[in-house]
Design a protein around this motif. Structure first.
Motif, PDB file in Angstrom:
ATOM      1  N   LYS A  53      -3.787 -15.786  -5.739  1.00  0.00           N
ATOM      2  CA  LYS A  53      -3.172 -14.874  -6.693  1.00  0.00           C
ATOM      3  C   LYS A  53      -2.834 -15.610  -7.986  1.00  0.00           C
ATOM      4  O   LYS A  53      -3.096 -15.124  -9.072  1.00  0.00           O
ATOM      5  N   GLU A  56      -5.982 -16.211  -9.921  1.00  0.00           N
ATOM      6  CA  GLU A  56      -6.456 -14.981 -10.551  1.00  0.00           C
ATOM      7  C   GLU A  56      -5.623 -14.663 -11.789  1.00  0.00           C
ATOM      8  O   GLU A  56      -6.158 -14.290 -12.830  1.00  0.00           O
ATOM      9  N   SER A  59      -6.602 -17.050 -14.530  1.00  0.00           N
ATOM     10  CA  SER A  59      -7.902 -16.682 -15.090  1.00  0.00           C
ATOM     11  C   SER A  59      -7.772 -15.472 -16.002  1.00  0.00           C
ATOM     12  O   SER A  59      -8.367 -15.424 -17.079  1.00  0.00           O
ATOM     13  N   GLU A  60      -6.979 -14.505 -15.568  1.00  0.00           N
ATOM     14  CA  GLU A  60      -6.760 -13.306 -16.375  1.00  0.00           C
ATOM     15  C   GLU A  60      -6.089 -13.667 -17.701  1.00  0.00           C
ATOM     16  O   GLU A  60      -6.465 -13.147 -18.757  1.00  0.00           O
TER      17      GLU A  60
END
Length: 74
Positions: A53, A56, A59-60
């Motif tokens: 998580k 992610e 990365s976002e």
């Protein structure tokens, strides 16, 4: 240095697995070892899920930053 599949587990986990497989062990001790392995499994799953998580989200955030830089630069 050659490693066998057994080597990928730490000594603590190896001892727990050996205890479970040892037919001469008391059932109580075997149950304790089994429960400890299950607890470790849950802790590992929580760690993996949390870090996936986090990766992610990171990365976002990077994508958003790159898009904003692209927009600002033209």
């Amino acid at each position: 240095m050659s490693t066998t599949p057994k080597d990928k587990f730490g000594p603590y986990i190896q001892r727990l697995m050996t205890t479970i497989l040892d037919k001469e062990q008391d059932e109580f001790v075997t149950d304790l070892a089994f429960n400890e392995l299950n607890r470790l499994k849950v802790n590992l799953e929580e760690f993996i899920v949390k870090n996936i998580k986090d990766d992610e989200e990171q990365s976002e955030q990077t994508v958003k930053q790159l898009l904003q830089e692209e927009k600002d630069n033209g």
